[in-house]
Structure formats: structure tokens, C-alpha cells
Scaffold this motif. Structure first.
Motif, short mmCIF file in Angstrom:
data_model
loop_
_atom_site.label_atom_id
_atom_site.label_comp_id
_atom_site.label_asym_id
_atom_site.label_seq_id
_atom_site.Cartn_x
_atom_site.Cartn_y
_atom_site.Cartn_z
N VAL A 164 -63.15 -38.80 -24.45
CA VAL A 164 -62.74 -38.55 -25.71
C VAL A 164 -60.92 -37.79 -25.65
N LEU A 165 -60.47 -37.50 -24.59
CA LEU A 165 -59.31 -37.02 -24.31
C LEU A 165 -58.35 -38.43 -24.17
N VAL A 166 -58.78 -39.82 -23.53
CA VAL A 166 -58.24 -40.56 -23.28
C VAL A 166 -58.14 -40.97 -24.77
N PHE A 167 -59.08 -40.57 -25.53
CA PHE A 167 -58.78 -41.62 -27.03
C PHE A 167 -58.05 -40.89 -27.35
N LEU A 168 -58.11 -39.90 -27.45
CA LEU A 168 -56.83 -38.51 -28.35
C LEU A 168 -54.96 -39.03 -27.93
N GLY A 169 -55.15 -39.09 -26.88
CA GLY A 169 -53.66 -39.24 -25.91
C GLY A 169 -53.44 -40.52 -26.28
N VAL A 170 -54.80 -41.56 -26.35
CA VAL A 170 -53.52 -42.59 -26.86
C VAL A 170 -53.08 -43.23 -27.92
N ILE A 171 -54.26 -41.81 -29.43
CA ILE A 171 -53.57 -41.73 -30.49
C ILE A 171 -52.51 -40.85 -30.82
N LEU A 172 -52.24 -40.17 -30.09
CA LEU A 172 -50.88 -39.02 -30.40
C LEU A 172 -49.71 -40.21 -29.46
N VAL A 173 -50.21 -40.72 -28.70
CA VAL A 173 -48.94 -41.59 -28.54
C VAL A 173 -48.44 -42.78 -29.27
N GLY A 174 -49.59 -42.85 -29.84
CA GLY A 174 -49.11 -44.44 -30.88
C GLY A 174 -49.04 -44.04 -32.25
N PHE A 175 -49.04 -42.55 -32.33
CA PHE A 175 -48.40 -42.15 -33.49
C PHE A 175 -47.18 -41.72 -33.34
N LEU A 176 -46.87 -41.49 -31.73
CA LEU A 176 -44.97 -40.78 -31.73
C LEU A 176 -44.13 -42.14 -31.66
N VAL A 177 -44.82 -43.11 -31.04
CA VAL A 177 -43.88 -44.04 -31.19
C VAL A 177 -43.62 -45.05 -32.74
N ALA A 178 -44.81 -44.39 -33.26
CA ALA A 178 -44.71 -45.46 -35.19
C ALA A 178 -43.76 -44.73 -35.15
N ALA A 179 -43.38 -42.51 -34.95
CA ALA A 179 -42.79 -42.18 -34.88
C ALA A 179 -41.15 -42.47 -35.64
N ILE A 180 -40.72 -42.67 -34.08
CA ILE A 180 -39.69 -42.70 -34.05
C ILE A 180 -39.53 -44.25 -34.20
N VAL A 181 -39.75 -45.32 -34.47
CA VAL A 181 -39.44 -46.40 -34.64
C VAL A 181 -38.90 -46.55 -35.69
N LEU A 182 -40.11 -45.50 -37.16
CA LEU A 182 -39.88 -45.38 -38.83
C LEU A 182 -38.84 -44.13 -38.73
N GLU A 183 -38.26 -44.16 -37.78
CA GLU A 183 -37.45 -43.31 -38.54
C GLU A 183 -35.93 -43.46 -37.86
#
Length: 64
Positions: free
Chosen positions: A17-36
Motif C-alpha cells: 500500500v505504501l509503494v502504491f501511494l508513493g507511485v501515485i504521489l510521484v505520478g501526480f507530482l510529475v503531472a503537476a510539474i509538466v502542466l505548470e
């Protein structure tokens, strides 16, 4: 590769579950940086402007 075993580990163990949440968090971070960066490039409105005010101020006497 056992897909059922991967899903079982991912959703039933604490580490999974921690790995799953970490992957989701990193994915959202990458998406936010690209969109910004894309948004800054598309709406770059402060190129050579020294003053970003519209000329109206609440504190000026002639604007009341």
C-alpha cells in the motif's frame, strides 16, 4: 509472472500500500510539474511589464 500475487501484495500488505501511494504521489507530482510548465509557456503575461497594476488603486484620492 503471477498477477494475482502482485495485486495481493499491493493491496493487502502495508509495504504494498505504501509503494502504491508513493507511485501515485510521484505520478501526480510529475503531472503537476509538466502542466505548470505548459501553462507558464502558454500564458506568459509578465514578459517586459514593470508594473502589473491596472492603474486603479483604492488608496489614491482620485479613484474614490
Amino acid at each position: 509472472m503471477d498477477i494475482a500475487g502482485i495485486f495481493s501484495w499491493l493491496f493487502s500488505s502495508r509495504e504494498g500500500v505504501l509503494v502504491f501511494l508513493g507511485v501515485i504521489l510521484v505520478g501526480f507530482l510529475v503531472a503537476a510539474i509538466v502542466l505548470e510548465r505548459k501553462t507558464r509557456k502558454d500564458f506568459d503575461q509578465y514578459d517586459d511589464e514593470d508594473d502589473d497594476e491596472s492603474g486603479w488603486s483604492l488608496f489614491d484620492d482620485d479613484n474614490k
